[in-house]
Design a protein around this motif. Structure first.
Motif, PDB file in Angstrom:
ATOM      1  N   GLY A  57       3.643   4.326  30.808  1.00 33.82           N
ATOM      2  CA  GLY A  57       3.979   3.113  29.921  1.00 33.82           C
ATOM      3  C   GLY A  57       3.398   1.809  29.972  1.00 33.82           C
ATOM      4  O   GLY A  57       2.588   1.806  31.036  1.00 33.82           O
ATOM      5  N   THR A  58       3.174   1.190  28.834  1.00 35.40           N
ATOM      6  CA  THR A  58       2.501  -0.222  28.944  1.00 35.40           C
ATOM      7  C   THR A  58       3.431  -1.247  29.840  1.00 35.40           C
ATOM      8  O   THR A  58       4.599  -1.379  29.480  1.00 35.40           O
ATOM      9  CB  THR A  58       2.415  -0.557  27.727  1.00 35.40           C
ATOM     10  N   SER A 210       7.513  -0.495  28.353  1.00 34.14           N
ATOM     11  CA  SER A 210       7.611  -0.682  27.053  1.00 34.14           C
ATOM     12  C   SER A 210       8.090   0.519  25.947  1.00 34.14           C
ATOM     13  O   SER A 210       8.763   0.557  24.912  1.00 34.14           O
ATOM     14  CB  SER A 210       6.572  -1.222  26.300  1.00 34.14           C
ATOM     15  N   ASP A 211       7.611   1.670  26.416  1.00 38.98           N
ATOM     16  CA  ASP A 211       8.287   2.860  25.752  1.00 38.98           C
ATOM     17  C   ASP A 211       9.619   3.441  26.141  1.00 38.98           C
ATOM     18  O   ASP A 211       9.943   4.430  25.677  1.00 38.98           O
ATOM     19  CB  ASP A 211       6.926   4.085  25.883  1.00 38.98           C
ATOM     20  N   GLY A 212      10.275   2.601  27.010  1.00 34.97           N
ATOM     21  CA  GLY A 212      11.424   3.120  27.421  1.00 34.97           C
ATOM     22  C   GLY A 212      11.443   4.176  28.719  1.00 34.97           C
ATOM     23  O   GLY A 212      12.432   4.337  29.465  1.00 34.97           O
ATOM     24  N   SER A 213      10.162   4.263  29.064  1.00 38.45           N
ATOM     25  CA  SER A 213      10.381   5.240  30.336  1.00 38.45           C
ATOM     26  C   SER A 213      10.430   4.593  31.696  1.00 38.45           C
ATOM     27  O   SER A 213      10.484   3.257  31.525  1.00 38.45           O
ATOM     28  CB  SER A 213       9.024   5.990  30.399  1.00 38.45           C
ATOM     29  N   GLN A 214      10.598   5.462  32.637  1.00 41.72           N
ATOM     30  CA  GLN A 214      10.810   4.676  33.876  1.00 41.72           C
ATOM     31  C   GLN A 214       9.809   4.267  34.937  1.00 41.72           C
ATOM     32  O   GLN A 214       8.818   5.082  34.837  1.00 41.72           O
ATOM     33  CB  GLN A 214      12.052   5.493  34.748  1.00 41.72           C
ATOM     34  N   ARG A 215       9.814   3.260  35.673  1.00 36.90           N
ATOM     35  CA  ARG A 215       9.118   2.980  36.662  1.00 36.90           C
ATOM     36  C   ARG A 215       9.587   2.663  38.008  1.00 36.90           C
ATOM     37  O   ARG A 215      10.521   1.973  37.897  1.00 36.90           O
ATOM     38  CB  ARG A 215       7.998   1.844  36.185  1.00 36.90           C
TER      39      ARG A 215
END
Length: 233
Positions: A57-58, A210-215
């Protein structure tokens, strides 16, 4: 995950092709299926992978846990003081989590050893919180593979049944304790990381891309806490 009601004539291979996933992923998402060549019309099938692209993700959008934004996500914020972390036969789940700070869940799941190998790769990248916490606990030797779950509620129930874990209040939490929260109509799970400016800090797989994915990141969240599980083994 989305779901699909199996129709007469459906096969796993055809459904995998239709939904852009694999037969192996479908079977992992549907453990009730033991024979890939035998599925039943009328049964509901979990369909993984709609957002599980394994793309990074960004950076730049910071939010809270799954299901909403509350508190800031930070991949470098140091934990506050809260005493020594809990440890299992394989080490501290908190230290294990810290070693993966900044990694996207989708990338981590592709690693062939350690936490990445223990994470279920069929889990979509926007709901990996329990998948990540389970893998850290497993690597620390605090739970067995059979106790691993990608579901917050199932992991909570597994810890409730485990005599090596005990529910404690947040004020008595130690780094590495498992904190389950109520988030809107869903749930989120992280590990306690200490205190900072009088606020509890947590580490886990959080929806900050920013794409809703997790980090994997530190967060300070104010969602209602359902339970805090501390390892006493």
């Amino acid at each position: 995950m989305s779901s699909y009601r199996i129709q007469s004539g459906d096969t796993l291979s055809a459904l995998a092709q239709r939904y852009g996933t694999s037969v192996d992923s479908l079977m992992k998402a549907n453990p009730q299926i033991t024979n890939k060549d035998l599925i039943y019309a009328g049964k509901t099938l979990n369909i993984p992978g709609s957002r599980d692209s394994f793309e990074s993700g960004t950076q730049g959008v910071r939010g809270g846990g799954a299901g909403g934004n509350s508190g800031a996500g930070d991949v470098s914020a140091p934990p506050g003081g809260a005493g020594p972390a809990t440890r299992g036969p394989g080490g501290s789940p908190f230290d294990i989590a810290v070693s993966h700070l900044g990694k996207n869940a989708g990338s981590l799941k592709l690693e062939g050893s350690g936490v990445g190998a223990d994470m279920e790769d069929w889990v979509p990248n926007n709901v990996n919180c329990a998948n990540f916490v389970s893998a850290c606990l497993e690597q620390a030797g605090q739970i067995k593979d059979s106790q691993h779950s990608a579901s917050v509620m199932t992991l909570q129930a597994n810890l409730d049944r485990d005599p090596n874990f005990q529910r404690v209040s947040l004020k008595d939490a130690k780094p590495g304790d498992v904190v389950s929260m109520k988030v809107g109509s869903g749930q989120h799970v992280v590990m306690f990381a200490g205190w900072k400016d009088g606020k509890p800090q947590f580490i886990g797989s959080n929806n900050i891309n920013s794409d809703g994915s997790q980090r994997i990141s530190y967060t300070s969240m104010n969602y209602p806490i359902m339970s805090v599980h501390q390892y006493r083994g």
